[in-house]
Scaffold this active site. Structure first.
Site, PDB file in Angstrom:
ATOM      1  CD  GLU A  39      -2.096   1.723   0.208  1.00  0.00           C
ATOM      2  OE1 GLU A  39      -3.173   1.370  -0.234  1.00  0.00           O
ATOM      3  OE2 GLU A  39      -2.102   2.657   0.099  1.00  0.00           O
ATOM      4  CB  SER A 116      -8.050   7.581  -0.373  1.00  0.00           C
ATOM      5  OG  SER A 116      -9.741   8.780  -0.444  1.00  0.00           O
ATOM      6  CG  MET A 122     -11.518   6.626  -2.116  1.00  0.00           C
ATOM      7  SD  MET A 122     -12.903   7.114  -3.641  1.00  0.00           S
ATOM      8  CE  MET A 122     -11.884   8.551  -3.616  1.00  0.00           C
ATOM      9  CB  ALA A 129     -24.432   3.808   0.169  1.00  0.00           C
ATOM     10  CG  HIS A 442     -19.179   5.859  -6.060  1.00  0.00           C
ATOM     11  ND1 HIS A 442     -21.222   6.339  -6.925  1.00  0.00           N
ATOM     12  CD2 HIS A 442     -19.000   6.193  -5.533  1.00  0.00           C
ATOM     13  CE1 HIS A 442     -21.324   5.932  -5.275  1.00  0.00           C
ATOM     14  NE2 HIS A 442     -19.487   6.194  -4.837  1.00  0.00           N
ATOM     15  CG  ASN A 476     -15.189   0.577  -7.581  1.00  0.00           C
ATOM     16  OD1 ASN A 476     -15.979  -0.564  -7.134  1.00  0.00           O
ATOM     17  ND2 ASN A 476     -14.974   1.959  -6.703  1.00  0.00           N
ATOM     18  CB  THR A 488     -17.959  -0.635  -2.305  1.00  0.00           C
ATOM     19  OG1 THR A 488     -17.269   1.029  -3.025  1.00  0.00           O
ATOM     20  CG2 THR A 488     -16.519  -0.323  -2.077  1.00  0.00           C
TER      21      THR A 488
HETATM   22  P1  FAD Z   1      -9.294   1.587  -2.912  1.00  0.00           P
HETATM   23  O1  FAD Z   1     -10.167   2.152  -2.056  1.00  0.00           O
HETATM   24  O2  FAD Z   1      -9.279   3.298  -3.773  1.00  0.00           O
HETATM   25  O3  FAD Z   1      -8.180   1.665  -2.345  1.00  0.00           O
HETATM   26  C1  FAD Z   1      -6.696   1.376  -3.367  1.00  0.00           C
HETATM   27  C2  FAD Z   1      -6.420   1.680  -2.613  1.00  0.00           C
HETATM   28  O4  FAD Z   1      -4.645   0.939  -3.634  1.00  0.00           O
HETATM   29  C3  FAD Z   1      -5.167   3.234  -2.259  1.00  0.00           C
HETATM   30  O5  FAD Z   1      -5.167   2.617  -0.920  1.00  0.00           O
HETATM   31  C4  FAD Z   1      -4.709   3.921  -2.657  1.00  0.00           C
HETATM   32  O6  FAD Z   1      -3.072   4.223  -2.345  1.00  0.00           O
HETATM   33  C5  FAD Z   1      -3.492   2.404  -3.506  1.00  0.00           C
HETATM   34  N1  FAD Z   1      -2.533   1.967  -4.557  1.00  0.00           N
HETATM   35  C6  FAD Z   1      -2.859   2.981  -5.872  1.00  0.00           C
HETATM   36  N2  FAD Z   1      -1.337   2.886  -6.454  1.00  0.00           N
HETATM   37  C7  FAD Z   1      -1.112   2.314  -5.737  1.00  0.00           C
HETATM   38  C8  FAD Z   1       0.075   2.003  -5.941  1.00  0.00           C
HETATM   39  N3  FAD Z   1       1.217   1.654  -7.694  1.00  0.00           N
HETATM   40  N4  FAD Z   1       1.233   0.830  -4.776  1.00  0.00           N
HETATM   41  C9  FAD Z   1       0.662   0.817  -3.863  1.00  0.00           C
HETATM   42  N5  FAD Z   1      -0.366   0.781  -3.581  1.00  0.00           N
HETATM   43  C10 FAD Z   1      -1.521   1.634  -4.283  1.00  0.00           C
HETATM   44  N6  FAD Z   1     -18.402   3.635  -2.125  1.00  0.00           N
HETATM   45  C11 FAD Z   1     -20.233   3.472  -2.233  1.00  0.00           C
HETATM   46  O7  FAD Z   1     -19.789   2.324  -2.884  1.00  0.00           O
HETATM   47  N7  FAD Z   1     -20.228   3.808  -1.759  1.00  0.00           N
HETATM   48  C12 FAD Z   1     -20.574   5.225  -0.526  1.00  0.00           C
HETATM   49  O8  FAD Z   1     -21.430   5.354   0.390  1.00  0.00           O
HETATM   50  C13 FAD Z   1     -19.092   5.284  -0.756  1.00  0.00           C
HETATM   51  N8  FAD Z   1     -19.512   6.705  -0.319  1.00  0.00           N
HETATM   52  C14 FAD Z   1     -18.458   7.143  -0.378  1.00  0.00           C
HETATM   53  C15 FAD Z   1     -17.571   8.645   0.186  1.00  0.00           C
HETATM   54  C16 FAD Z   1     -16.531   9.409   0.222  1.00  0.00           C
HETATM   55  C17 FAD Z   1     -16.018  10.038   0.983  1.00  0.00           C
HETATM   56  C18 FAD Z   1     -15.279   8.751  -0.031  1.00  0.00           C
HETATM   57  C19 FAD Z   1     -14.461   9.218  -0.256  1.00  0.00           C
HETATM   58  C20 FAD Z   1     -16.023   7.917  -1.486  1.00  0.00           C
HETATM   59  C21 FAD Z   1     -16.959   6.893  -1.353  1.00  0.00           C
HETATM   60  N9  FAD Z   1     -17.248   5.641  -2.089  1.00  0.00           N
HETATM   61  C22 FAD Z   1     -17.624   4.963  -1.475  1.00  0.00           C
HETATM   62  C23 FAD Z   1     -16.202   5.111  -3.264  1.00  0.00           C
HETATM   63  C24 FAD Z   1     -15.849   3.426  -2.028  1.00  0.00           C
HETATM   64  O9  FAD Z   1     -14.851   4.881  -1.425  1.00  0.00           O
HETATM   65  C25 FAD Z   1     -14.124   2.912  -3.305  1.00  0.00           C
HETATM   66  O10 FAD Z   1     -15.649   2.684  -4.250  1.00  0.00           O
HETATM   67  C26 FAD Z   1     -13.419   1.621  -2.707  1.00  0.00           C
HETATM   68  O11 FAD Z   1     -13.024   2.337  -1.750  1.00  0.00           O
HETATM   69  C27 FAD Z   1     -12.710   1.045  -3.509  1.00  0.00           C
HETATM   70  O12 FAD Z   1     -12.380   0.372  -3.227  1.00  0.00           O
HETATM   71  P2  FAD Z   1     -10.718  -0.184  -4.096  1.00  0.00           P
HETATM   72  O13 FAD Z   1     -10.109  -1.222  -3.609  1.00  0.00           O
HETATM   73  O14 FAD Z   1     -11.325  -0.473  -5.344  1.00  0.00           O
HETATM   74  O15 FAD Z   1     -10.197   1.177  -4.521  1.00  0.00           O
END
Ligand code: FAD
Length: 508
Positions: A39, A116, A122, A129, A442, A476, A488
């Protein structure tokens, strides 16, 4: 001595809910397998990956948020984020925006596309939700034999989804009933107005605990001696040998140490903007990489609930600072009403439209309608061979336009949101507000799954990248449909499918 192990069975990039779901399912199904999760961001909570809203101390919460805000994150309590309003380019707390390349002249672009960087991604900052997709939002390729629903149910288990957390909220039922009266005619039971499924549960002391990646990891991952989480570790390249994933190249952000970690399987779960970036940086460039980028245009509106008893119940904020007067209500997407509706008390809403009314606390609710995008291959991320972003990775440029159909859906959404708002109460403003594009957070489609390697998809239904055995993409970006609902849960469900495929191959 290197901080990193030399070789593991599975290397996971990114600790958001998608990466965490791989770690969890592999810990459950392949307990002997060695797993390293990399991470780029810091650990900002205890346990790692927890939601920052669970931090009771406001200064501690703000500190965790600022540390999540990317390569230039301030390690101090100075707030650099804010609430997205009007056309300002401001990031929400815990997120940071693309520095450049977010809009090309003559196109709409995604001016407030955000990310994030912290353990938990994130989902340390999200609203939680977790609706299931409906109608054309669903993924037909997985939908023939109940597989998709089973995967969604598994996603709900991992995220700790509940529907009763706000049942004691004094105005929740009232809001739901008024929306149902305006909207439910002609809908089947599963798409009627209902409680929003949320990744949250109530502690014994009555306070809410919001799920982050900590809940997805679960004790089974935390207690797995074969699992290691490396924070502040930027993966710069996926190693490929003879058409197979062979490991990752990683840089320790604290010391600058560079290492290569060999792996039998590599999973890139680095969000929908940075997963294609890492593949591009690794020379893995299928035709559809970065294409079919889609965001959900978001329309918001606020109303004061009509005919309220000002003293009804108690929804005052608990220790996590969220008042609970009207809960969160879901108006599901259908092909006939192509919007995902989310109605919630204002301090849970992504946009603060007005101050609450001290005479009747919680009397103002925010309505949000998310629109499904008209998908186009031309909506895409391009990556530079020469320019770099704040982490030194290939700089992205967003190409993004709204079609006539998109404009028509947004215009209809503006009418529908006023109709729904008037059903609940008196509007605070005469017009709804369309958020700047990218505000939904999203983003989808950039590593979409498909049935075959036909140039229109990046990976199989299990998330394995066409042409690179053992390389999986997650999050996503894998979702191939135009969803309007929060993605998500669907992203985690697809991660479960991929993790099971790796577990099966590890057992061979
Ligand atoms: P992320 O959670 O974005 O995680 C990806 C991770 O990869 C990050 O920590 C990043 O630092 C890491 N990364 C990136 N590149 C590299 C690299 N090269 N090397 C190492 N690490 C790396 N979604 C919903 O479905 N419902 C909701 O109600 C909702 N509300 C939200 C409200 C807010 C305020 C926010 C900010 C987001 C919201 N979302 C919501 C979106 C939701 O948080 C994301 O859809 C979800 O976190 C995506 O998950 P993920 O694991 O794919 O990516």
């Amino acid at each position: 001595m290197s901080r990193y192990t030399e070789a593991v069975d599975v290397a996971i990039v990114g600790s958001g809910p998608a990466g965490a779901a791989y770690a969890r399912i592999l810990s459950e199904r392949s307990p002997g397998a060695t797993i390293a999760l990399f991470e780029v961001g810091p650990t900002v909570t205890s346990p790692p990956g927890a939601h920052v809203k669970n931090i009771a101390d406001p200064a501690g919460r703000a500190h965790a948020q600022t540390r999540s805000e990317g390569p230039h994150a301030k390690d101090s309590e100075d707030r650099v984020g804010g609430i997205v309003k009007t056309s300002q380019r401001r990031a929400r707390p815990g997120t940071f925006l693309l520095e450049s390349g977010y809009q090309v002249e003559g196109e709409e672009g995604l001016p407030v596309a955000a990310m994030s960087s912290n353990v938990g991604g994130m989902a340390a900052h999200w609203t939680g939700a977790c609706p299931r997709p409906n109608d054309s939002e669903r993924i037909a390729l997985l939908d023939s034999d109940g597989t998709f629903d089973e995967l969604l149910a598994e996603g709900e288990r991992l995220l700790g989804v509940t529907t009763d957390a706000f049942d004691s909220s004094p105005y929740a039922e009232l809001v739901r009933d008024r929306l149902a009266a305006a909207e439910d005619a002609g809908r089947i039971a599963s798409t009627r107005v209902q409680r929003m499924p949320l990744a949250v549960h109530r502690r014994e002391d009555g306070n809410l605990v919001w799920s982050g990646s900590d809940v997805v990891f679960g004790d089974v991952t935390r207690d797995n001696p074969q699992f290691t989480l490396f924070d502040e570790s930027l993966v710069t390249r996926v190693l490929v040998e003879d058409g197979r994933a062979a490991g990752v190249a990683v840089t320790d952000r604290r010391t600058g140490e560079r290492a290569e970690v060999r792996a039998r399987f590599v999973v890139v779960a680095a969000d929908a903007l940075r997963t294609p970036q890492l593949l591009w940086a690794s020379g893995i460039r299928p035709e559809a990489l970065g294409r079919y980028l889609n965001d959900q245009a978001q329309i918001v509106f606020a109303v004061r609930i009509r005919d309220l008893e000002p003293t009804a119940g108690d929804g005052s904020p608990g220790s996590t600072g969220l008042s609970e007067y009207s809960g969160v209500t879901w108006v599901p997407f259908t092909d006939d009403m192509p919007f995902h509706g989310q109605v919630m008390q204002l301090d849970a809403s992504p946009v603060k439209l007005a101050d609450d009314d001290p005479a009747a606390p919680g009397s103002i609710v925010g309505l949000g309608l998310f629109c499904a995008k008209d998908l186009q291959a031309s909506d895409r991320l391009e990556f530079s061979d020469t320019e770099t972003d704040g982490y030194g990775m290939p700089a992205p440029t967003v190409h993004y336009t709204l079609t006539e159909r998109d404009e028509a859906v947004i215009a209809r959404g503006k009418e529908e949101i006023v109709r729904l708002g008037r059903a609940i109460g008196e509007p605070l403003d005469d017009r709804p507000f369309v958020m700047p594009l990218g505000a939904s957070l999203h983003y989808q489609g950039t590593t979409r799954l498909g049935a075959a390697d036909d140039g229109m998809s990046v990976c199989s239904t299990e998330g394995e990248v066409w042409g690179v055995d053992g390389l999986f993409v997650a999050g996503n970006g894998v979702i191939p449909t135009a969803t309007a609902c929060n993605p998500t849960l669907t992203g985690v469900a697809l991660a479960v499918n991929g993790a099971r495929a790796i577990a099966a191959r590890l057992a061979d």
